[in-house]
Scaffold this motif. Structure first.
Motif, PDB file in Angstrom:
ATOM      1  N   SER A  85       0.891  -1.024   0.023  1.00  0.00           N
ATOM      2  CA  SER A  85       0.094  -0.077   0.250  1.00  0.00           C
ATOM      3  C   SER A  85       0.973   1.134  -0.153  1.00  0.00           C
ATOM      4  O   SER A  85       2.169   1.116   0.328  1.00  0.00           O
ATOM      5  CB  SER A  85      -0.865  -0.070   1.278  1.00  0.00           C
ATOM      6  OG  SER A  85      -0.180   0.388   2.616  1.00  0.00           O
ATOM      7  N   GLY A  86       0.161   2.345  -0.105  1.00  0.00           N
ATOM      8  CA  GLY A  86       1.019   3.692  -0.272  1.00  0.00           C
ATOM      9  C   GLY A  86       1.190   3.911   1.266  1.00  0.00           C
ATOM     10  O   GLY A  86       2.352   4.580   1.398  1.00  0.00           O
ATOM     11  N   SER A  87       0.523   3.407   2.331  1.00  0.00           N
ATOM     12  CA  SER A  87       0.758   3.666   3.526  1.00  0.00           C
ATOM     13  C   SER A  87       2.051   2.862   4.096  1.00  0.00           C
ATOM     14  O   SER A  87       2.860   3.325   4.870  1.00  0.00           O
ATOM     15  CB  SER A  87      -0.380   3.351   4.539  1.00  0.00           C
ATOM     16  OG  SER A  87      -1.562   4.066   4.071  1.00  0.00           O
ATOM     17  N   SER A  88       2.098   1.433   3.381  1.00  0.00           N
ATOM     18  CA  SER A  88       3.322   0.943   3.695  1.00  0.00           C
ATOM     19  C   SER A  88       4.474   1.576   2.939  1.00  0.00           C
ATOM     20  O   SER A  88       5.604   1.376   3.564  1.00  0.00           O
ATOM     21  CB  SER A  88       3.102  -0.491   3.352  1.00  0.00           C
ATOM     22  OG  SER A  88       2.000  -1.033   3.843  1.00  0.00           O
ATOM     23  N   GLU A 189       9.356  12.658  -0.620  1.00  0.00           N
ATOM     24  CA  GLU A 189       8.059  12.965  -1.499  1.00  0.00           C
ATOM     25  C   GLU A 189       7.108  12.010  -1.250  1.00  0.00           C
ATOM     26  O   GLU A 189       7.181  11.036  -1.528  1.00  0.00           O
ATOM     27  CB  GLU A 189       8.396  13.189  -2.837  1.00  0.00           C
ATOM     28  CG  GLU A 189       9.248  14.401  -3.248  1.00  0.00           C
ATOM     29  CD  GLU A 189       9.482  14.302  -4.654  1.00  0.00           C
ATOM     30  OE1 GLU A 189       8.736  14.716  -5.505  1.00  0.00           O
ATOM     31  OE2 GLU A 189      10.564  13.809  -5.106  1.00  0.00           O
ATOM     32  N   ASP A 190       5.856  12.369  -0.767  1.00  0.00           N
ATOM     33  CA  ASP A 190       4.649  11.606  -0.570  1.00  0.00           C
ATOM     34  C   ASP A 190       3.945  11.811  -1.937  1.00  0.00           C
ATOM     35  O   ASP A 190       3.414  12.908  -2.011  1.00  0.00           O
ATOM     36  CB  ASP A 190       3.886  11.843   0.629  1.00  0.00           C
ATOM     37  CG  ASP A 190       2.767  10.924   0.485  1.00  0.00           C
ATOM     38  OD1 ASP A 190       2.032  10.507  -0.419  1.00  0.00           O
ATOM     39  OD2 ASP A 190       2.117  10.957   1.759  1.00  0.00           O
ATOM     40  N   CYS A 191       3.906  10.922  -2.870  1.00  0.00           N
ATOM     41  CA  CYS A 191       3.395  11.052  -4.384  1.00  0.00           C
ATOM     42  C   CYS A 191       2.107  10.296  -4.446  1.00  0.00           C
ATOM     43  O   CYS A 191       1.874   9.822  -5.582  1.00  0.00           O
ATOM     44  CB  CYS A 191       4.339  10.528  -5.530  1.00  0.00           C
ATOM     45  SG  CYS A 191       6.036  11.452  -5.411  1.00  0.00           S
ATOM     46  N   CYS A 192       1.632   9.784  -3.302  1.00  0.00           N
ATOM     47  CA  CYS A 192       0.581   8.674  -3.059  1.00  0.00           C
ATOM     48  C   CYS A 192      -0.606   9.099  -4.080  1.00  0.00           C
ATOM     49  O   CYS A 192      -1.460   8.317  -4.456  1.00  0.00           O
ATOM     50  CB  CYS A 192       0.303   8.378  -1.743  1.00  0.00           C
ATOM     51  SG  CYS A 192       1.409   7.307  -1.181  1.00  0.00           S
ATOM     52  N   GLU A 193      -0.812  10.364  -4.303  1.00  0.00           N
ATOM     53  CA  GLU A 193      -1.948  10.675  -4.923  1.00  0.00           C
ATOM     54  C   GLU A 193      -1.433  11.623  -6.254  1.00  0.00           C
ATOM     55  O   GLU A 193      -2.210  12.386  -6.658  1.00  0.00           O
ATOM     56  CB  GLU A 193      -3.025  11.378  -4.184  1.00  0.00           C
ATOM     57  CG  GLU A 193      -2.440  12.699  -3.233  1.00  0.00           C
ATOM     58  CD  GLU A 193      -3.473  13.352  -2.450  1.00  0.00           C
ATOM     59  OE1 GLU A 193      -3.864  14.250  -2.431  1.00  0.00           O
ATOM     60  OE2 GLU A 193      -3.845  12.399  -1.337  1.00  0.00           O
ATOM     61  N   ALA A 194      -0.300  11.257  -6.693  1.00  0.00           N
ATOM     62  CA  ALA A 194       0.246  12.124  -7.697  1.00  0.00           C
ATOM     63  C   ALA A 194       0.837  11.379  -8.758  1.00  0.00           C
ATOM     64  O   ALA A 194       1.883  11.739  -9.565  1.00  0.00           O
ATOM     65  CB  ALA A 194       1.196  13.277  -7.243  1.00  0.00           C
ATOM     66  N   PHE A 213       4.538   5.977  -3.671  1.00  0.00           N
ATOM     67  CA  PHE A 213       3.330   6.054  -4.525  1.00  0.00           C
ATOM     68  C   PHE A 213       2.264   4.975  -4.056  1.00  0.00           C
ATOM     69  O   PHE A 213       2.770   3.999  -3.589  1.00  0.00           O
ATOM     70  CB  PHE A 213       3.827   5.672  -5.760  1.00  0.00           C
ATOM     71  CG  PHE A 213       4.654   6.863  -6.689  1.00  0.00           C
ATOM     72  CD1 PHE A 213       3.938   7.816  -7.267  1.00  0.00           C
ATOM     73  CD2 PHE A 213       5.991   6.757  -6.512  1.00  0.00           C
ATOM     74  CE1 PHE A 213       4.844   8.736  -8.212  1.00  0.00           C
ATOM     75  CE2 PHE A 213       6.850   7.609  -7.041  1.00  0.00           C
ATOM     76  CZ  PHE A 213       6.158   8.394  -7.898  1.00  0.00           C
ATOM     77  N   SER A 214       1.055   5.180  -4.253  1.00  0.00           N
ATOM     78  CA  SER A 214      -0.057   4.215  -4.157  1.00  0.00           C
ATOM     79  C   SER A 214      -0.657   3.809  -5.289  1.00  0.00           C
ATOM     80  O   SER A 214      -0.935   4.691  -6.070  1.00  0.00           O
ATOM     81  CB  SER A 214      -1.121   4.941  -2.925  1.00  0.00           C
ATOM     82  OG  SER A 214      -2.243   4.212  -3.058  1.00  0.00           O
ATOM     83  N   PHE A 215      -1.212   2.713  -5.210  1.00  0.00           N
ATOM     84  CA  PHE A 215      -1.602   1.947  -6.286  1.00  0.00           C
ATOM     85  C   PHE A 215      -3.225   1.522  -5.594  1.00  0.00           C
ATOM     86  O   PHE A 215      -3.830   0.588  -6.371  1.00  0.00           O
ATOM     87  CB  PHE A 215      -1.208   0.768  -6.905  1.00  0.00           C
ATOM     88  CG  PHE A 215       0.316   1.094  -7.399  1.00  0.00           C
ATOM     89  CD1 PHE A 215       0.618   2.252  -8.232  1.00  0.00           C
ATOM     90  CD2 PHE A 215       1.354   0.338  -6.823  1.00  0.00           C
ATOM     91  CE1 PHE A 215       1.777   2.528  -8.938  1.00  0.00           C
ATOM     92  CE2 PHE A 215       2.759   0.815  -7.358  1.00  0.00           C
ATOM     93  CZ  PHE A 215       2.843   1.752  -8.278  1.00  0.00           C
TER      94      PHE A 215
HETATM   95  C1  PLP Z   1      -1.037  11.569   0.383  1.00  0.00           C
HETATM   96  C2  PLP Z   1      -1.501  10.334   0.514  1.00  0.00           C
HETATM   97  N1  PLP Z   1      -0.353   9.591   1.308  1.00  0.00           N
HETATM   98  C3  PLP Z   1      -0.530   8.436   1.514  1.00  0.00           C
HETATM   99  C4  PLP Z   1      -1.848   7.605   1.176  1.00  0.00           C
HETATM  100  C5  PLP Z   1      -1.909   5.988   1.650  1.00  0.00           C
HETATM  101  O1  PLP Z   1      -1.992   5.261   0.501  1.00  0.00           O
HETATM  102  P1  PLP Z   1      -2.709   4.048   0.704  1.00  0.00           P
HETATM  103  O2  PLP Z   1      -4.405   4.087   0.727  1.00  0.00           O
HETATM  104  O3  PLP Z   1      -2.378   3.077  -0.828  1.00  0.00           O
HETATM  105  O4  PLP Z   1      -2.252   3.286   1.850  1.00  0.00           O
HETATM  106  C6  PLP Z   1      -2.955   8.295   0.467  1.00  0.00           C
HETATM  107  C7  PLP Z   1      -3.951   7.500   0.262  1.00  0.00           C
HETATM  108  O5  PLP Z   1      -4.858   7.835  -0.887  1.00  0.00           O
HETATM  109  C8  PLP Z   1      -2.748   9.682   0.364  1.00  0.00           C
HETATM  110  O6  PLP Z   1      -3.617  10.359  -0.235  1.00  0.00           O
END
Ligand code: PLP
Length: 426
Positions: A85-88, A189-194, A213-215
């Motif tokens: 996950s993006g969180s991980s 860089e938190d690119c999870c929504e980018a 990044f998040s998928f």
């Molecule tokens: C800025 C940002 N960081 C981290 C995350 C976490 O990603 P994930 O939902 O894949 O755990 C998100 C979730 O959308 C997010 O918007």
């Protein structure tokens, strides 16, 4: 033709027929619905995941390595380490940087500057790993961290900045890079929504020491759940691989030197660090390999939606508080945010209810002001200034979907409903 090939061909045909008959996201004027997201995956991704499952090679292996190389290569990153996950990805990035074995890493008690408009798991790993998040306000137009507020927040314990490219709008990377250089700060860089966003031609994620990044299902491309850490630092990538998988050496790129240091321990079960298990599966990577070539097209569709709405609503831009693309940035529009002006002649709640009644789904922007969330208030952190701009977003902003399945009719319907609402609420 072997039995296997014949079976797989039949399965592929059935999946395609199922998706053709069941997956329909075309806008229906008799039952108007504009969702926050519609699946980016179809028959090809479902077949890829099914074929992988049927192969019984399901745990992290060849497909994950292939996806990592493809993702890193497509973005010009030296290394990519996929996880679940993006969180991980955020957890691994911070844990790797804060690991005592990492050179020029972070130490317990160090401060990391983050935007008030962040996701929960942008900030939580910092606290979980003994660091102190310092929360600063945003720029109201771009919704990104305000470089001036970063300067104001820097203190003797500041060691890093962790910006979020909000909704895919790249941060001002010239300004952030300059601050990092002058104050010797690491950039995470938190690119999870980018996904698919870039700044001055460089993909986001290419500016700092490590990026994530998040998928997740609702993102620009998906592996259902999933994420990746990217970096140009091979040692940091190797640490991320160790931490991703129990703390053992088995899943590293080059386990040789560590294994040789401990000749008495079975190298298949040599644990050299305090790790987690946040590995992805082969099915996720198989889907990602089908999705990755489509990412540019998905982002193009999102940019077309945003351009259409920005133009059609330009006469009401200030009351609706439309997001401004960063100068030099290529925005990938995770959604279409609107931060309603404080002096608007209507309440945000009324606007939200009107849209929902019209079948246009809405949501708040990320976590709103993270400093107002109980999970942060109960834990160590520092805030700078009154964070009034992020608070305004929390109380006055909503976003609607901006995805690849929004067709011309859906786009026009959204404009029609918003203008109708504004017309009766002057
Ligand atoms: C800025 C940002 N960081 C981290 C995350 C976490 O990603 P994930 O939902 O894949 O755990 C998100 C979730 O959308 C997010 O918007």
């Amino acid at each position: 033709m072997t039995d296997t090939t014949a079976h797989l061909d039949a399965i592929r045909t059935h999946i395609a027929a199922y998706c053709d008959s069941q997956f329909d996201t075309a806008f229906d004027p008799d039952n108007p619905m504009v969702r926050l997201h519609e699946p980016t995956f179809g028959a090809d991704e479902i077949f890829a995941a099914t074929e992988t499952l049927l192969s019984t090679w399901v745990t992290m292996g060849r497909q994950v390595r292939t996806f990592e190389a493809a993702f890193a290569g497509a973005h010009d990153f030296a290394e990519g380490v996929m996880n679940n996950s993006g969180s991980s990805a955020n957890l691994l990035a911070i844990a790797a940087l804060a690991n005592p074995a990492t050179q020029d890493g972070l130490q317990p008690g160090d401060e990391v500057i983050v935007s008030a408009l962040s996701w929960s798991t942008t900030v939580w790993p910092l606290i979980q790993l003994g660091l102190v998040p310092v929360i600063v306000d945003i720029d109201s137009d771009t919704l990104n961290i305000d470089p001036g507020e970063i300067e104001r927040a820097i203190g003797p314990k500041t060691r890093a900045i962790m910006p979020v490219h909000v909704y895919g709008n790249p941060c001002d990377m010239d300004a952030l890079g300059d601050i990092c250089n002058r104050h010797d700060l690491a950039l995470i860089e938190d690119c999870c929504e980018a996904l698919g966003a870039s700044y001055k031609g460089i993909p986001v994620g290419g500016f700092g020491r490590v990026a994530t990044f998040s998928f997740y299902f609702s993102h620009h491309m998906t592996t259902i759940e999933g994420g990746i850490c990217t970096t140009n630092d091979p040692a940091l990538a190797e640490m991320v691989r160790i931490l991703r998988s129990h703390g053992w050496t088995r899943d590293t790129k080059d386990p040789g030197p560590l294994n040789a240091t401990y000749p008495d321990i079975d190298p298949r079960f040599l644990f050299v660090n305090l790790g987690y298990n946040v590995r992805p599966t082969e099915m996720q990577a198989a889907m990602g390999l089908v999705q990755l070539p489509n990412l540019a097209g998905y982002v193009k569709a999102r940019r077309a939606n945003a351009a259409y709405w920005t133009e059609a609503l330009a006469g009401h831009a200030s009351v609706l508080g439309l997001q401004r693309e960063t100068e030099g940035g290529h925005h990938s529009w995770f959604g279409f945010p609107m931060s309603i002006a404080a002096d608007a002649p209507f309440r945000t709640a009324a606007f939200r209810a009107y849209l929902e009644d019209a079948g246009i789904e809405t949501r708040p922007i990320i976590c709103g002001n993270i400093a107002k969330q109980p999970g942060l208030q109960a834990n160590p952190h520092r805030t700078v200034g009154d964070l009034s701009k992020a608070s305004h977003v929390m109380s006055h902003a909503i976003s609607i979907g901006c995805h690849q399945a929004i067709d011309d009719a859906a786009r026009a319907y959204v404009v029609d409903r918003i203008l109708a609402f504004l017309g009766t609420n002057q």
